[in-house]
Design a protein around this motif. Structure first.
Motif, short mmCIF file in Angstrom:
data_model
loop_
_atom_site.label_atom_id
_atom_site.label_comp_id
_atom_site.label_asym_id
_atom_site.label_seq_id
_atom_site.Cartn_x
_atom_site.Cartn_y
_atom_site.Cartn_z
N PRO A 175 0.82 -1.22 0.00
CA PRO A 175 0.00 0.00 0.00
C PRO A 175 0.86 1.27 0.00
CG PRO A 175 -0.81 -1.56 1.63
CD PRO A 175 0.51 -2.10 1.12
N ILE A 176 0.37 2.30 -0.69
CA ILE A 176 1.07 3.59 -0.69
C ILE A 176 0.93 4.20 0.71
CG2 ILE A 176 0.95 5.97 -1.60
CD1 ILE A 176 0.09 4.68 -4.28
N VAL A 177 2.03 4.73 1.20
CA VAL A 177 2.04 5.31 2.55
C VAL A 177 1.88 6.82 2.45
CG1 VAL A 177 3.57 5.78 4.50
CG2 VAL A 177 3.47 3.49 3.54
N THR A 178 0.95 7.39 3.26
CA THR A 178 0.83 8.85 3.30
C THR A 178 1.29 9.40 4.65
OG1 THR A 178 -1.48 8.64 3.96
CG2 THR A 178 -1.06 8.89 1.61
N GLY A 179 1.59 8.52 5.59
CA GLY A 179 2.08 8.97 6.90
C GLY A 179 2.01 7.85 7.91
N PHE A 180 2.45 8.14 9.12
CA PHE A 180 2.43 7.16 10.22
C PHE A 180 1.90 7.84 11.47
CE2 PHE A 180 5.90 6.06 7.37
CZ PHE A 180 5.68 4.72 7.15
N SER A 181 1.29 7.06 12.35
CA SER A 181 0.97 7.59 13.67
C SER A 181 1.29 6.52 14.70
CB SER A 181 -0.50 8.03 13.76
OG SER A 181 -1.34 6.91 13.60
N PHE A 182 1.46 6.95 15.95
CA PHE A 182 1.90 6.03 17.00
C PHE A 182 0.91 6.09 18.14
CE2 PHE A 182 5.50 7.88 14.69
CZ PHE A 182 5.85 6.75 13.96
N LEU A 183 -0.10 5.23 18.06
CA LEU A 183 -1.18 5.27 19.06
C LEU A 183 -0.62 4.99 20.45
CD1 LEU A 183 -4.13 3.34 17.31
CD2 LEU A 183 -3.67 5.80 17.37
N GLY A 184 -0.98 5.82 21.39
CA GLY A 184 -0.57 5.59 22.78
C GLY A 184 0.74 6.25 23.16
N ALA A 185 1.52 6.72 22.16
CA ALA A 185 2.89 7.19 22.47
C ALA A 185 2.90 8.44 23.35
CB ALA A 185 3.66 7.45 21.18
N LYS A 186 1.97 9.37 23.05
CA LYS A 186 2.00 10.65 23.79
C LYS A 186 1.74 10.45 25.28
CE LYS A 186 1.20 14.35 20.55
NZ LYS A 186 0.19 14.61 19.58
N ASN A 187 0.91 9.46 25.60
CA ASN A 187 0.58 9.22 27.02
C ASN A 187 1.42 8.10 27.63
OD1 ASN A 187 -1.41 11.21 27.09
ND2 ASN A 187 -2.85 9.82 26.05
N ALA A 188 2.33 7.53 26.84
CA ALA A 188 3.15 6.43 27.36
C ALA A 188 4.28 6.98 28.24
CB ALA A 188 3.75 5.63 26.20
N SER A 189 4.65 6.25 29.27
CA SER A 189 5.78 6.66 30.11
C SER A 189 7.03 5.97 29.61
CB SER A 189 5.56 6.22 31.56
OG SER A 189 4.37 6.76 32.04
N PRO A 190 8.08 6.74 29.34
CA PRO A 190 9.33 6.09 28.93
C PRO A 190 9.92 5.27 30.06
CG PRO A 190 9.56 8.50 28.96
CD PRO A 190 8.19 8.20 29.46
N ASN A 191 10.67 4.25 29.72
CA ASN A 191 11.33 3.42 30.74
C ASN A 191 12.20 4.32 31.64
OD1 ASN A 191 13.96 1.90 31.52
ND2 ASN A 191 12.37 0.35 31.29
N LYS A 192 12.07 4.13 32.94
CA LYS A 192 12.75 5.02 33.91
C LYS A 192 14.28 4.88 33.85
CE LYS A 192 9.25 5.88 37.40
NZ LYS A 192 8.13 5.00 37.02
N GLU A 193 14.76 3.64 33.68
CA GLU A 193 16.21 3.42 33.60
C GLU A 193 16.81 4.15 32.40
OE1 GLU A 193 18.31 1.56 35.72
OE2 GLU A 193 16.52 1.92 36.95
N PHE A 194 16.04 4.14 31.32
CA PHE A 194 16.46 4.83 30.08
C PHE A 194 16.57 6.33 30.34
CE2 PHE A 194 14.52 6.31 25.77
CZ PHE A 194 15.76 6.68 25.27
N LEU A 195 15.54 6.92 30.93
CA LEU A 195 15.56 8.36 31.20
C LEU A 195 16.71 8.73 32.13
CD1 LEU A 195 11.93 9.74 31.64
CD2 LEU A 195 13.44 9.81 29.65
N LYS A 196 16.93 7.87 33.14
CA LYS A 196 18.00 8.12 34.10
C LYS A 196 19.37 8.08 33.38
CE LYS A 196 19.63 5.93 38.23
NZ LYS A 196 19.50 4.67 38.94
N ALA A 197 19.52 7.09 32.50
CA ALA A 197 20.80 6.94 31.78
C ALA A 197 21.06 8.14 30.87
CB ALA A 197 20.78 5.65 30.97
#
Ligand code: FO1
Length: 330
Positions: A167-189
């Protein structure tokens, strides 16, 4: 403090097969305990009630030496009895789950149902598989990459596997990403003084890296980190190294070139690694205030994976002081 809890010196953002190849090279070019790999989870989906995490599993299998190197995903010496039996029953077989691979999905799903987090499950699997580096899903929340097409949105695996990226792609979206919490160890690092570099693996920017960056606070965390951000191009010449990236660049109106990728990442990268074939692009990328390293970026065996990883690590140490972010802060 166990070795697995050591503060990382390198963070690599990874999705897909290209990401796992450089991650393997990195794990073999430095103290593997000091490598933190942040995995894309936008490709994850439920299939037969099982939680499938393709990019995490590609990392698990690649770093433990169990992956099927020809296919790039799944396990070596896999058998397909379950799929063959399903086919005879007229069941759904468009997404191939190997007999041994199924064990990973069964175990992960059972543990998720019992309330364990995805990051904890993967950390334990890393130990069981003898992987010394940390593989961390960017979030324990659910993020779903949706592919926009002229005929409506498709779930990622519907687009990628079932429809073979046709299929031809016109864009992407990431459901849930805006309200997702990043992994804490990652943020700390990201804010640790021990961190030396953040490496964007040669993964597809739209479907592997953007789902990671779109998680609430991740892009800002990268920009605010004192460590330089170095990206490796997933393009050589006029082609993507693997997968549908060239087709997607065309469909989204970009030139198929390493320069498009550097430009796409230009607000947060300090260094960019391109192939010898693209040496004529150096000036254009440097004009974006990005340092450039030219080398062989095609990883077709363990030697070239380690060679590229060593070059990227050396280059990142040279980018450290000349980072435009550090210059801006001063
Ligand atoms: N890719 C395919 O092209 N066909 C498949 O049937 C397929 C099954 C599959 C099962 C488990 C797994 O971990 C990965 C699998 N992949 C398959 C790969 C996967 O769809 C993609 O490589 C990634 O999502 C893109 O990074």
């Amino acid at each position: 403090m166990t070795s697995l809890q050591m503060s990382p010196s390198i963070i690599a953002l990874s999705g897909g097969i290209g990401g796992s190849k450089l991650a393997l090279g990195l794990a073999n070019s430095m103290s593997p305990e000091r490598l933190m790999i942040i995995a894309n989870i936008g490709d994850d989906f439920k299939h037969f009630g099982l939680h499938i995490s393709p990019d995490i599993d590609t990392l698990l299998y690649t770093l433990s030496g169990k992956s099927d190197s020809k296919r790039g995903w799944g396990l070596a010496n896999e058998t397909w009895k379950v799929m063959e039996t399903l086919e005879k029953m007229g069941g759904e077989t468009w997404f191939k789950l190997g007999d041994m691979d199924l064990a990973t999905h069964l175990e992960r799903t059972k543990k998720l149902h019992s309330g364990e987090t995805l990051s904890n499950i993967i950390s334990n699997l890393c130990k069981k598989f003898g992987i010394k580096s940390r593989i961390i899903p960017v979030s324990d929340d659910i993020i779903q990459t949706m592919v926009k097409t002229p005929d409506g949105d498709l779930g990622f695996q519907e687009y990628f596997v079932r429809n073979r990226c046709k299929p031809i792609v016109t864009g992407f979206s990431f459901l849930g990403a805006k309200n997702a919490s990043p992994n804490k160890e990652f943020l700390k690092a990201l804010s640790s003084p021990n961190l030396k570099a953040i490496i964007i693996c040669p993964s597809n920017p739209f479907i592997s890296i953007d789902p990671i960056l779109s998680v609430n606070g991740v892009r800002e965390g990268l920009i605010n980190s004192h460590a330089p951000v170095i990206a490796v191009s997933p393009i050589i010449g006029l082609s993507a190294i693997k997968g549908p990236l060239a087709k997607q660049l065309n469909e989204l109106g970009y030139r198929v070139s390493s320069i498009s990728i550097a430009n796409y990442y230009s607000d947060f990268i300090d260094g960019f690694v391109i192939d010898n074939e693209d040496r004529l692009s150096v000036t254009e990328v440097e004009e974006m205030d990005i340092k450039v390293k030219v080398c062989n970026i095609l990883m077709n065996n363990i030697t070239t994976k380690i060679e590229l990883a060593k070059t990227v690590l050396k280059f990142s140490s040279q980018c450290y002081k000349s980072s435009k972010k550090i210059r801006k802060k001063n």
